[in-house]
Design a protein around this motif. Sequence first.
Motif, short mmCIF file in Angstrom:
data_model
loop_
_atom_site.label_atom_id
_atom_site.label_comp_id
_atom_site.label_asym_id
_atom_site.label_seq_id
_atom_site.Cartn_x
_atom_site.Cartn_y
_atom_site.Cartn_z
N GLU A 121 -18.23 -17.96 -8.71
CA GLU A 121 -16.95 -18.51 -9.13
C GLU A 121 -15.94 -18.33 -8.01
OE1 GLU A 121 -13.97 -20.18 -11.64
OE2 GLU A 121 -16.13 -20.03 -11.97
N ARG A 123 -12.44 -17.91 -6.49
CA ARG A 123 -11.23 -17.31 -7.06
C ARG A 123 -9.97 -17.57 -6.23
NH1 ARG A 123 -12.31 -11.66 -9.75
NH2 ARG A 123 -11.01 -12.70 -11.30
N HIS A 135 -10.01 -22.06 -9.08
CA HIS A 135 -11.21 -21.73 -9.84
C HIS A 135 -12.26 -22.81 -9.60
CE1 HIS A 135 -11.15 -24.73 -13.12
NE2 HIS A 135 -9.87 -24.77 -12.85
#
Length: 704
Positions: A121, A123, A135
Amino acid sequence: MQWLPYSYVRLLAALVLGILWQYFFPTPQNIFIVWVIVASFIYGLSPWYVPSHKRHQAQLWLGLLGLSVFMGVGAVRCYQTVARNHPSHFVHQPTDSLRAYVVRITDEVQAKSSYWQTIAEVRALRYPDGWHRCHGKILLRIAYTDSLPEPSSAPLVGDELIIKGIYSPIDEAKNPHSFDYQAYLWHKGIYCQQYVQPQHIGIIARQTLPWWQQASLQIRHYCQIQLHTYLPEAEALGIASALVLGVKTNLDTETSQTYAQAGLMHILAVSGLHLGLVAGLVSLMLKPLRRWRYGVWVYSLLVIMVLWGYAFLTGASASVLRAATMFSLILLGQALTRQTNIYNIIAASAFILLLYNPMLLFSLGFQLSYLAVIGIIYLYPKIYGIFSIPNPYLDKAWQLSAVSISAQLATFPLGLYYFHQFPNYFLLSNLMVLPVVPFILGGGILLLLLSPFPYLAVWLGWLLSQTIVWMGILVRWLTSLPYASTQGIYLNGWELCFLYGMLLGVLLLLAQRRFVYVWLCVGMVTAWSSSRIYYQYQLRSQRLMTVYYLPKNPHLQLLQGQKAQVLLPNKLSAVQSADYQFALGGHHTALGLQVCHFERQKIRPGSLAFELVFWQGQRIALVSGAVSPAFWELCGEAGVSVFILQNNAVRSLKPLADKLPRQAQYVVDASNYTKTTQKLKQDAAELGLQWHDVRSQGAWLWRF
């Protein structure tokens, strides 16, 4: 059929229709949000503005209005699930000045041939003016530091990393009818990837995950270590890991193909079958709880907790989520002492899962799982009732056969569409192998429970390993039988719909015996037959020249009818390669290829640098080495219509600007370096040449 009892079936149909609309015809979600609000308001106020004596007449329209609300909900959820629709997704940020970015690993790290692969993911992104929060998921391939790295050197789930470099979009499928890896990842919300060298990665923090997720991963990792320890046979380890834990990294390609040809691939993926066995085992152990006053609730909640714990432990695939949701709804219905409709339970489970993640609708596992369970529930009683067998052992065999036939009837059109093969001995293979699966699953779970006692675990591991090995011998024997499977079956999307239309028409005709369903069957058979006749006509009359995307493998395929001639510089290495079959197998099936004759090109290092091919009145030049400028003039005078540039033979076109035939087609295959291809593409654009870059544009096809 009365539709009144099937409320969730209607709601599911509306939700699916909304998802499909948004997927194929993307629409701003605000339109559907407004519609959901307005339609809900109109429906909610209907008791006040519809007179009581007219409510029966308005029931149909109010019902359609209510269903349209759920259609709008499906469209909105589909829009929201597509990650790139969110403005804060990192794909909307520029990459020209990107210096680094921070990710957190969220998926299991898999060991490949030369790199670790995982999903992370994103960030934050680092730009010259500072960090920008964002995101989105990304596919990471992290190169090994050593040629044979230790598992302990792998990054861990939950690690936060800072990565230097620029990510790139996921490439689309380069060959026709090949596996569309881009679409597969897009459905998971992954649009970008990066291959990272170890020196470009820094670890910020270790395993920053919630405690429950961290505990689940640790249990899963512990279970994998125990299976590695007590199952010495590689085949046994691969099958046990897939069957018990849903981990397929230890499963080799040959084993997967063998089980698929036998029609047994479903036992290697944790599904409703495995979850049902776990549910049965847990229910048997907790059955005494039901005697208490509130024991039914305690029993139901404990079974549900175990089922969902096992579902997440095994990776929470679509089929496992379906089974866990269905079992949970059944147990809750029993605890509430309410009579349940099995079709409503199936529809409700699908409704819940699609409401959470609409992209599951396009998952093959989701489709096969629901089709199989619907086929078993509806067809099994009818098929089993055909014969009455007094012998209890033969009756059990017939029960298992009826289940296999029911599931196969419901799923075989989809299997033909995706896998282009049919296991002819599926009934025999399921009858011989499925009874062994509960013992392997139970033995695998018992092995994990006994792992603290090494003496017992060693003996149980040996017994389990031998059982799996002998099961593999049996499966390979089944696939070695004559006509074990029918290969090379091609169906298009319309033919898939016609097949299911035929199946539905036959079932409705047998159930209701109305003449209208005879016409439905006749119409579907006529449509399917017409499509197949036209397809066969196309196969016999086709003439196609193709240069596929095959990195480091120069080639040319010439197809006439259902026979192909393939020119390769090294026949054995390319033809025997699994990558070659994986890349071209789908297109060869669609072309109905029956005979494929491979020939070595006449080009050899140190000898000829080119080869001229005459086919269908066309002259094709394969250029694989340095040639003189006069070569291009001679080719122009000879009427060469296609030049296929291979092996970095030409690195610049500008010095040849006045020699190159302007009417010819220039194809640069994937054996050329990326830098060479980019340079040639730039030169061709400036010179106004007809150009095709296989590396970036995919396979080149020329139909005659």
